[in-house]
Design a protein around this motif. Sequence first.
Motif, PDB file in Angstrom:
ATOM      1  N   UNK A   1      24.963  36.084  21.544  1.00  0.00           N
ATOM      2  CA  UNK A   1      26.050  36.423  20.622  1.00  0.00           C
ATOM      3  C   UNK A   1      27.036  37.388  21.246  1.00  0.00           C
ATOM      4  N   UNK A   2      26.529  38.435  21.904  1.00  0.00           N
ATOM      5  CA  UNK A   2      27.406  39.415  22.550  1.00  0.00           C
ATOM      6  C   UNK A   2      28.199  38.761  23.671  1.00  0.00           C
ATOM      7  N   UNK A   3      27.578  37.813  24.365  1.00  0.00           N
ATOM      8  CA  UNK A   3      28.256  37.119  25.467  1.00  0.00           C
ATOM      9  C   UNK A   3      29.233  36.053  24.978  1.00  0.00           C
ATOM     10  N   UNK A   4      29.243  35.769  23.672  1.00  0.00           N
ATOM     11  CA  UNK A   4      30.154  34.778  23.119  1.00  0.00           C
ATOM     12  C   UNK A   4      29.657  33.356  23.194  1.00  0.00           C
ATOM     13  N   UNK A   5      28.408  33.169  23.633  1.00  0.00           N
ATOM     14  CA  UNK A   5      27.882  31.812  23.771  1.00  0.00           C
ATOM     15  C   UNK A   5      27.432  31.225  22.430  1.00  0.00           C
ATOM     16  N   UNK A   6      27.167  32.073  21.440  1.00  0.00           N
ATOM     17  CA  UNK A   6      26.663  31.599  20.155  1.00  0.00           C
ATOM     18  C   UNK A   6      27.729  30.960  19.273  1.00  0.00           C
ATOM     19  N   UNK A   7      28.912  30.716  19.826  1.00  0.00           N
ATOM     20  CA  UNK A   7      29.935  29.986  19.077  1.00  0.00           C
ATOM     21  C   UNK A   7      29.710  28.479  19.150  1.00  0.00           C
ATOM     22  N   UNK A   8      28.667  28.065  19.857  1.00  0.00           N
ATOM     23  CA  UNK A   8      28.268  26.652  19.922  1.00  0.00           C
ATOM     24  C   UNK A   8      26.866  26.514  19.337  1.00  0.00           C
TER      25      UNK A   8
END
Length: 425
Positions: A307-314
Amino acid sequence: MHGVMGRPPGAATEKAATSPMMLLLLVAMTGVAPISLYMLVPALPVLATAFGHDISIAQMTVSLYMVGIACSQIIMGPLSDRFGRRPVLLAGLWLMVIASAACIFAESLPQLIAARFLQALGGASGMVVSRAIIRDLYSRERVGSMISLVIAVMMIAQMLSPLTGGLLETAFGWRSIFYVITAASLVIAVSIAVMLPETRRVRAGGSGFRGDVGSLIKSRTFVGYMLCQVLASQIIFTFAGGGPYIVVMQMGRSGAEYGAWFATTGFAYLIGNLFCVRFAPHHQLEKLIWFGLALQFAGSLLNLVWGIAGLNQAPPWLFGTQMLVMFANAFVMSNSAAGAISVRPEAAGTASGAMGFLQMGLGALLSQFGAYLGGHFATPVPLNLAIVVLSAACASTMIFLIPRRTLVLSEALVEQAEEEESGLL
C-alpha cells in the motif's frame, strides 16, 4: 461413575464422536443461520420494491438478523450448559422453523424484519451449541481440527447460498427462499431430535451461570484465547467493510469484479481450515496458533508495504497478500476457539456464547469502521494499517495473557485430568 465431570455421559456419545452423521449434523446446525442470512441478500432490491420501501429499510432484514445472531449466542450458550445441548438446540431450531414460516406470510416489511430477527435468534443456537458439542465429544487437541472441518464444509455451502437465493427469487419469487429455509430448518430439527444424543458433561457441583461466568472472566487463559479468536475475526469484518469501497471507488472496478476477488479470500480461508484439519491432530494447539499469528502478521505487514509503495491500487496485489492473511487466520481462529472452550469444559456453552457475542458485536462496529477507512481515503493504506494493528493485537493476547509457563502447566493438568476421568469411566 458417569457423573464424573469432564467426559460425555454415556456410550451413545462415544459412538457419536466417530459417526459421519455427527459431522453432517454439526455442519447443518452451524450453517443454517449464516446460510439463511446470505440466501436473502440477492432479493433485497426486490423486497424494497415489493413493499414500497427504500433499500436501506430492506437492508434491515440483514442487519437486524446479525443482531439476532449476536443475541442468540449470549443467551443460548449458558442455557445449554444448564439444561443440556439437545433441548436448547431443538428449542432454537423450532423457533427458526416457526419464524421462517412467518416470513413466508409477512404482509409488510416490518413484519418480515421482526420475523427475520426471531429466525436468527433461533437458528444461531446451532452456531454456539455446535462448538460446545465438539468440546463435549473430542479431546482438547482435536477440537481445533473438528471446528476447522465443520467450517470448511459449511463454507462451501455458504458460498453457494447467494447464488441459490438469487436463482430461487428469479424463478419463483422472494417468498420461495423462505419456503426452502423453512423446509431445511425443519429437516435439521427433526434429524437432531432423532439422531443427536445429549453430550453435555454431567456437573459434579451446581456452580450455575454466575459461577461459570465468574470463573471464566477470572481466567487469564480464557480471556487470552477468547480475545485472540475475536480479534482475528475482526480482520475479516474490517476488510469486508472496506474492500468494496477500495475496489469500486479507488480502483474504478465493478462490483461484480470485487465479488470475484473477494471470493478468493474466502477460498484461502477454506484452504487454511483444511490444512488445519490435516495438521491439528499432530501438533500442539498453541503451536498452530503461533504459526497462524506469524503468517497472519507477515501477510498484513506485506500488504501495508504494498500500500505504501502504491502497488495496492491493483486488485492482484491487495487480494494476493490478503489471501495469505486469511489462510493464516483459519489457524488462529479455530485453534484459539478450541483453547477458549477447553479452559472449563463443563462451561463450554457459556464460553462459546461469550466468544460469539463479542465476535458479532465488534464485527458490526469494525465493518463500519472498515467502510469508513475505505470510503474516506484515496489509498488502501489506512485499511492495511488497521489490519496490521489487529494482527499485532492478536499476537499480544498470546504474549501477555497466556504466558508459556501457564500453557505448559495447563496442558499437563488437562491431560492428567482427562486420563484420570477416562480411567474412572
